[in-house]
Scaffold this motif. Sequence first.
Motif, PDB file in Angstrom:
ATOM      1  N   VAL A  95       0.840  -1.199   0.000  1.00 24.47           N
ATOM      2  CA  VAL A  95       0.000   0.000   0.000  1.00 24.47           C
ATOM      3  C   VAL A  95       0.873   1.247   0.000  1.00 24.47           C
ATOM      4  CG1 VAL A  95      -1.886   1.214   1.150  1.00 24.47           C
ATOM      5  CG2 VAL A  95      -1.688  -1.271   1.394  1.00 24.47           C
ATOM      6  N   ALA A  96       0.539   2.193  -0.884  1.00 21.76           N
ATOM      7  CA  ALA A  96       1.175   3.503  -0.912  1.00 21.76           C
ATOM      8  C   ALA A  96       0.080   4.546  -0.705  1.00 21.76           C
ATOM      9  CB  ALA A  96       1.881   3.731  -2.236  1.00 21.76           C
TER      10      ALA A  96
ATOM     11  N   GLN B  76       4.513   4.799  -4.288  1.00 24.97           N
ATOM     12  CA  GLN B  76       4.597   3.477  -4.914  1.00 24.97           C
ATOM     13  C   GLN B  76       5.911   3.330  -5.680  1.00 24.97           C
ATOM     14  OE1 GLN B  76       2.379   2.698  -8.433  1.00 24.97           O
ATOM     15  NE2 GLN B  76       2.139   0.501  -7.998  1.00 24.97           N
ATOM     16  N   SER B  77       6.287   4.382  -6.412  1.00 21.66           N
ATOM     17  CA  SER B  77       7.544   4.342  -7.161  1.00 21.66           C
ATOM     18  C   SER B  77       8.722   4.120  -6.226  1.00 21.66           C
ATOM     19  CB  SER B  77       7.720   5.646  -7.941  1.00 21.66           C
ATOM     20  OG  SER B  77       8.940   5.654  -8.634  1.00 21.66           O
ATOM     21  N   LEU B  78       8.697   4.795  -5.072  1.00 23.21           N
ATOM     22  CA  LEU B  78       9.754   4.620  -4.081  1.00 23.21           C
ATOM     23  C   LEU B  78       9.777   3.176  -3.573  1.00 23.21           C
ATOM     24  CD1 LEU B  78      11.894   5.988  -2.207  1.00 23.21           C
ATOM     25  CD2 LEU B  78      10.025   6.297  -0.566  1.00 23.21           C
ATOM     26  N   SER B  79       8.596   2.650  -3.283  1.00 20.73           N
ATOM     27  CA  SER B  79       8.499   1.280  -2.778  1.00 20.73           C
ATOM     28  C   SER B  79       9.017   0.273  -3.802  1.00 20.73           C
ATOM     29  CB  SER B  79       7.044   0.946  -2.431  1.00 20.73           C
ATOM     30  OG  SER B  79       6.922  -0.384  -1.984  1.00 20.73           O
ATOM     31  N   MET B  80       8.662   0.488  -5.072  1.00 24.16           N
ATOM     32  CA  MET B  80       9.126  -0.422  -6.124  1.00 24.16           C
ATOM     33  C   MET B  80      10.647  -0.335  -6.271  1.00 24.16           C
ATOM     34  SD  MET B  80       6.334  -1.879  -7.204  1.00 24.16           S
ATOM     35  CE  MET B  80       6.475  -2.466  -8.877  1.00 24.16           C
ATOM     36  N   THR B  81      11.188   0.861  -6.095  1.00 26.02           N
ATOM     37  CA  THR B  81      12.636   1.035  -6.183  1.00 26.02           C
ATOM     38  C   THR B  81      13.341   0.301  -5.049  1.00 26.02           C
ATOM     39  OG1 THR B  81      12.390   3.199  -7.249  1.00 26.02           O
ATOM     40  CG2 THR B  81      14.501   2.730  -6.180  1.00 26.02           C
ATOM     41  N   ALA B  82      12.747   0.377  -3.851  1.00 23.30           N
ATOM     42  CA  ALA B  82      13.344  -0.277  -2.692  1.00 23.30           C
ATOM     43  C   ALA B  82      13.236  -1.792  -2.785  1.00 23.30           C
ATOM     44  CB  ALA B  82      12.666   0.217  -1.419  1.00 23.30           C
TER      45      ALA B  82
ATOM     46  N   SER C 144       9.681  13.441   1.082  1.00 20.86           N
ATOM     47  CA  SER C 144      10.932  14.064   0.637  1.00 20.86           C
ATOM     48  C   SER C 144      11.847  13.030   0.002  1.00 20.86           C
ATOM     49  CB  SER C 144      11.641  14.725   1.825  1.00 20.86           C
ATOM     50  OG  SER C 144      11.925  13.768   2.836  1.00 20.86           O
ATOM     51  N   VAL C 145      11.841  11.816   0.554  1.00 18.60           N
ATOM     52  CA  VAL C 145      12.662  10.748  -0.014  1.00 18.60           C
ATOM     53  C   VAL C 145      12.170  10.385  -1.405  1.00 18.60           C
ATOM     54  CG1 VAL C 145      13.432   8.367   0.295  1.00 18.60           C
ATOM     55  CG2 VAL C 145      13.194   9.877   2.279  1.00 18.60           C
ATOM     56  N   ALA C 146      10.852  10.323  -1.558  1.00 15.44           N
ATOM     57  CA  ALA C 146      10.280   9.975  -2.860  1.00 15.44           C
ATOM     58  C   ALA C 146      10.690  10.988  -3.922  1.00 15.44           C
ATOM     59  CB  ALA C 146       8.760   9.891  -2.754  1.00 15.44           C
TER      60      ALA C 146
ATOM     61  N   LEU D 179      20.763   9.581   5.385  1.00 13.58           N
ATOM     62  CA  LEU D 179      20.422   8.426   6.225  1.00 13.58           C
ATOM     63  C   LEU D 179      18.967   8.013   6.034  1.00 13.58           C
ATOM     64  CD1 LEU D 179      22.266   9.441   9.517  1.00 13.58           C
ATOM     65  CD2 LEU D 179      22.866   7.526   8.005  1.00 13.58           C
ATOM     66  N   THR D 180      18.098   8.999   5.842  1.00 14.71           N
ATOM     67  CA  THR D 180      16.685   8.693   5.616  1.00 14.71           C
ATOM     68  C   THR D 180      16.495   7.966   4.289  1.00 14.71           C
ATOM     69  OG1 THR D 180      16.044  10.664   6.884  1.00 14.71           O
ATOM     70  CG2 THR D 180      14.358   9.676   5.460  1.00 14.71           C
ATOM     71  N   LEU D 181      17.236   8.404   3.267  1.00 18.28           N
ATOM     72  CA  LEU D 181      17.207   7.686   1.987  1.00 18.28           C
ATOM     73  C   LEU D 181      17.641   6.235   2.167  1.00 18.28           C
ATOM     74  CD1 LEU D 181      18.634  10.145  -0.706  1.00 18.28           C
ATOM     75  CD2 LEU D 181      16.467   8.918  -0.814  1.00 18.28           C
ATOM     76  N   CYS D 182      18.709   6.032   2.927  1.00 15.66           N
ATOM     77  CA  CYS D 182      19.173   4.661   3.181  1.00 15.66           C
ATOM     78  C   CYS D 182      18.128   3.870   3.954  1.00 15.66           C
ATOM     79  CB  CYS D 182      20.480   4.701   3.976  1.00 15.66           C
ATOM     80  SG  CYS D 182      21.862   5.468   3.118  1.00 15.66           S
ATOM     81  N   ARG D 183      17.464   4.521   4.876  1.00 10.61           N
ATOM     82  CA  ARG D 183      16.441   3.849   5.692  1.00 10.61           C
ATOM     83  C   ARG D 183      15.329   3.272   4.829  1.00 10.61           C
ATOM     84  NH1 ARG D 183      12.349   2.046   7.214  1.00 10.61           N
ATOM     85  NH2 ARG D 183      11.015   2.558   9.002  1.00 10.61           N
ATOM     86  N   TRP D 184      14.889   4.045   3.816  1.00 11.42           N
ATOM     87  CA  TRP D 184      13.749   3.603   3.028  1.00 11.42           C
ATOM     88  C   TRP D 184      14.138   2.849   1.759  1.00 11.42           C
ATOM     89  CZ3 TRP D 184       9.216   3.472   5.221  1.00 11.42           C
ATOM     90  CH2 TRP D 184       8.933   4.352   6.262  1.00 11.42           C
TER      91      TRP D 184
END
Length: 422
Positions: free
Chosen positions: A278-279, A301-307, A322-324, A408-413
């Motif tokens: 879910v996004a 969703q794009s962020l989730s698919m990338t991760a 912000s990460v997205a 660090l937040t980018l790495c987290r997600w």
Amino acid sequence: MVDESLVVERVAGIARALSARAAEFTVELVKLYEQQIPHLLQDDERMVSLLASSVQQNIETAMQVFQHDIDPARVDAPLAALEYARRLAQRGTPVHELIRAYHVGQTAVLDNALTVAMVEVGEPELLGAMVRRVVTTTFAVIDRVTQQVVIAYGEERDRWLRNQSALRAARVRRVLASDTDVAELSDTDPTPLGYRLRGTHVGLVTWHVGTPETGSALGELETFTTALAADVDGVDRPLFVPCDETSAWAWLPLGDAVTSADQLAERARATAATGVRVALGEPATGVAGFRRTHRQALRVQSLSMTAGEHAEPVMSFGQVGSVALMASDLDSARGWVADTLGALAVDDEHHRRLRETLLAFLASGGSYTAAAAELRMHKNSVQYRVRKAEEAVGRALTANRLEVELALTLCRWLGTAVLSPA
């Protein structure tokens, strides 16, 4: 022992008697359906007429089987019966009511046949043989016909839903792509989408990974969406639009009880079945909000698919907005993380623990005590890890604290997607 040919002949005679009053019997059955299964009639003269045709043709078919000793395995459902099943499918009448109608009709036919037989046949042994034949053959005929009408119902229901989904999807895309006035899209035309656009809503994108337990990914996604809408006290039904066989867009109409994305995300985590992702966008109002919350959900969703596998099952724009935005150019983001974090960006377990501790320390405003409480560690351990993390970065945190926290937040997600190989 009773002569089988005599049984066939006497049963055929009863069938001829019942066939002669098929029209009268049809009227009686339609009245019976009106009393016991009113949904079949739908308060629609065309449906009543088609039901009557279906009943009469089914009766005549059954009587032909008995009169001419036809093998029930060769019987085909009458055209009116198939068409009636399709109409019920289009109107959303549950299929179990269609099946029940056949059982009610079967009971009525058997009752009439046995009444006639008991009057005309005085020999108990012959009567018993006739009853066995009538019951066995009737069940075989009904079983074959109901299979065919249920198949027709299912095929029509699938076709109808696909067409309705396609129409709804086209209208949704029109709303998302244009600046059409809200009056044209909502209150003056109550059901262009089956959804009111003036209120407050949240957009979400759902998709399924793995193998659905029920065999239908879209079915599970729709069930999740409906359950989530009920759980957040939605003021109306959600809008659910399939995108493909494993993903969908949705909007939940919100009441006053839920206003934050954090609350929505928490409830989504509790509601989502295994394999559902879910996004969530941010709650927003009106047509503009309808578009904005959807765009946010797409970014998440794009962020989730990338991760990939590293991603959490439920993510919201409030958490990762912000990460997205930063992850829209993944190559640049990976290079920036490496430049900002230095050796701390290495993808291994040791550096992962240092990154986790440093992020908690920075998010707490530089408090070792608060970070230790969040991580459930001793304060001295936090101080040690923060010192080692600073050494890995290669410069004092005070020099670019904001950039380090963002990296660090980018790495987290995003995990491996933005980390350097070990």
